[in-house]
Write an enzyme that holds these catalytic residues in place. Structure first.
Site, PDB file in Angstrom:
ATOM      1  N   ASP A 179       0.854  -1.155   0.089  1.00  0.00           N
ATOM      2  CA  ASP A 179       0.083  -0.016   0.136  1.00  0.00           C
ATOM      3  C   ASP A 179       0.812   1.254   0.085  1.00  0.00           C
ATOM      4  OD1 ASP A 179       0.826   0.403   2.552  1.00  0.00           O
ATOM      5  OD2 ASP A 179      -1.160   0.130   3.481  1.00  0.00           O
ATOM      6  N   CYS A 228       2.698  -3.343   4.078  1.00  0.00           N
ATOM      7  CA  CYS A 228       2.115  -2.169   4.186  1.00  0.00           C
ATOM      8  C   CYS A 228       2.613  -1.616   5.393  1.00  0.00           C
ATOM      9  CB  CYS A 228       0.377  -2.619   4.672  1.00  0.00           C
ATOM     10  SG  CYS A 228       0.290  -3.594   6.165  1.00  0.00           S
ATOM     11  N   GLY A 229       1.975  -0.651   6.170  1.00  0.00           N
ATOM     12  CA  GLY A 229       2.463   0.133   7.181  1.00  0.00           C
ATOM     13  C   GLY A 229       3.091  -0.649   8.514  1.00  0.00           C
ATOM     14  N   THR A 230       2.378  -1.577   9.076  1.00  0.00           N
ATOM     15  CA  THR A 230       3.009  -2.528   9.978  1.00  0.00           C
ATOM     16  C   THR A 230       2.860  -3.764   9.366  1.00  0.00           C
ATOM     17  OG1 THR A 230       0.385  -2.990  10.359  1.00  0.00           O
ATOM     18  CG2 THR A 230       1.419  -1.492  11.601  1.00  0.00           C
ATOM     19  N   GLY A 231       2.460  -4.105   8.274  1.00  0.00           N
ATOM     20  CA  GLY A 231       2.295  -5.674   7.621  1.00  0.00           C
ATOM     21  C   GLY A 231       1.174  -6.254   8.152  1.00  0.00           C
ATOM     22  N   ILE A 232       0.583  -5.823   9.268  1.00  0.00           N
ATOM     23  CA  ILE A 232      -0.740  -6.599   9.758  1.00  0.00           C
ATOM     24  C   ILE A 232      -1.675  -6.810   8.791  1.00  0.00           C
ATOM     25  CG2 ILE A 232      -2.175  -6.733  11.675  1.00  0.00           C
ATOM     26  CD1 ILE A 232       0.029  -5.383  13.412  1.00  0.00           C
ATOM     27  N   GLY A 233      -2.163  -5.431   8.228  1.00  0.00           N
ATOM     28  CA  GLY A 233      -3.573  -5.462   7.352  1.00  0.00           C
ATOM     29  C   GLY A 233      -3.465  -6.228   6.256  1.00  0.00           C
ATOM     30  N   HIS A 250       8.418 -24.119   9.555  1.00  0.00           N
ATOM     31  CA  HIS A 250       7.514 -24.839  10.074  1.00  0.00           C
ATOM     32  C   HIS A 250       6.115 -24.610   9.365  1.00  0.00           C
ATOM     33  CE1 HIS A 250       9.530 -24.895  14.367  1.00  0.00           C
ATOM     34  NE2 HIS A 250      10.263 -25.189  13.317  1.00  0.00           N
ATOM     35  N   HIS A 273       4.871 -30.813  11.056  1.00  0.00           N
ATOM     36  CA  HIS A 273       4.711 -29.468  10.359  1.00  0.00           C
ATOM     37  C   HIS A 273       3.640 -29.798   8.842  1.00  0.00           C
ATOM     38  CE1 HIS A 273       7.132 -27.682  13.116  1.00  0.00           C
ATOM     39  NE2 HIS A 273       8.138 -28.166  12.542  1.00  0.00           N
TER      40      HIS A 273
HETATM   41  C1  RB5 Z   1      -2.088   2.650   6.194  1.00  0.00           C
HETATM   42  O1  RB5 Z   1      -2.387   4.012   6.835  1.00  0.00           O
HETATM   43  C2  RB5 Z   1      -2.207   1.761   7.408  1.00  0.00           C
HETATM   44  O2  RB5 Z   1      -3.113   1.481   8.149  1.00  0.00           O
HETATM   45  C3  RB5 Z   1      -1.619   0.341   6.607  1.00  0.00           C
HETATM   46  O3  RB5 Z   1      -0.452   0.650   6.189  1.00  0.00           O
HETATM   47  C4  RB5 Z   1      -1.301  -0.891   7.736  1.00  0.00           C
HETATM   48  O4  RB5 Z   1      -0.539  -0.386   8.677  1.00  0.00           O
HETATM   49  C5  RB5 Z   1      -2.589  -1.585   7.935  1.00  0.00           C
HETATM   50  O5  RB5 Z   1      -2.326  -2.715   8.865  1.00  0.00           O
END
Ligand code: RB5
Length: 151
Positions: free
Chosen positions: A8, A65-70, A98, A134
């Site tokens: 993103d 993405c910013g955190t990789g989480i989304g 694994h 695994h």
């Molecule tokens: C975008 O602002 C941010 O929410 C996205 O990059 C990410 O960190 C979501 O998990």
């Protein structure tokens, strides 16, 4: 080896550096965007990269993405995808050994570029362990997301 990559707006600069590194090392890279700072929604890019991997347009995928989480949550909603969110090389090694991860996720706002490059190298060079435990768990994941039917 062909690698699909998508991100993103929060991760354009990191994605470009990773693409440059991979191409200089001889990998073929399928860049699925985004390539500008205009705000976009990570679910679209997570899904796009996941589908490229499942369709065998690439051997594996990298999403940022910013955190990789989304974007990792997004990729993991696509049946058959095992996307590991990695913050260090140990995560990268273990998600290959694994989980037989077919996608790597990273956070451009939470992980430095040099660490991200090391993570990518570790992810790409580490084989699946092929351990019976695994393998069994990966089959259980496929049962969970319904992709076992397609195997
Ligand atoms: C975008 O602002 C941010 O929410 C996205 O990059 C990410 O960190 C979501 O998990």
């Amino acid at each position: 080896m062909k690698i699909a990559i998508a991100n993103d707006h929060a991760a354009v600069a990191m994605k470009k550096e990773i693409v440059k590194m991979l191409e200089s090392e001889g990998y073929e890279v399928l860049n699925l965007g985004t390539d500008t700072d205009a705000s976009v929604d990570y679910p679209f890019y997570g899904e796009k990269c996941a589908k490229a991997v499942l369709n065998k347009d690439a051997d594996c995928g990298i999403v940022i993405c910013g955190t990789g989480i989304g974007i990792s949550i997004s990729a993991n909603k696509v049946p058959g995808i095992r996307c590991g969110l990695c913050k260090d090389v140990t995560d990268a090694r273990l998600t290959r050994e694994h989980n037989d991860a077919n996608m790597l996720a990273m956070g451009a706002r939470t992980t430095g570029l040099e660490t991200a490059k090391d993570i990518v190298h570790e992810f790409l060079k580490t084989p699946f362990s092929n351990g019976a435990n695994h393998i069994r768990r990966i089959h259980e994941l496929a049962e969970l997301d319904g992709s076992a039917k397609a195997e």
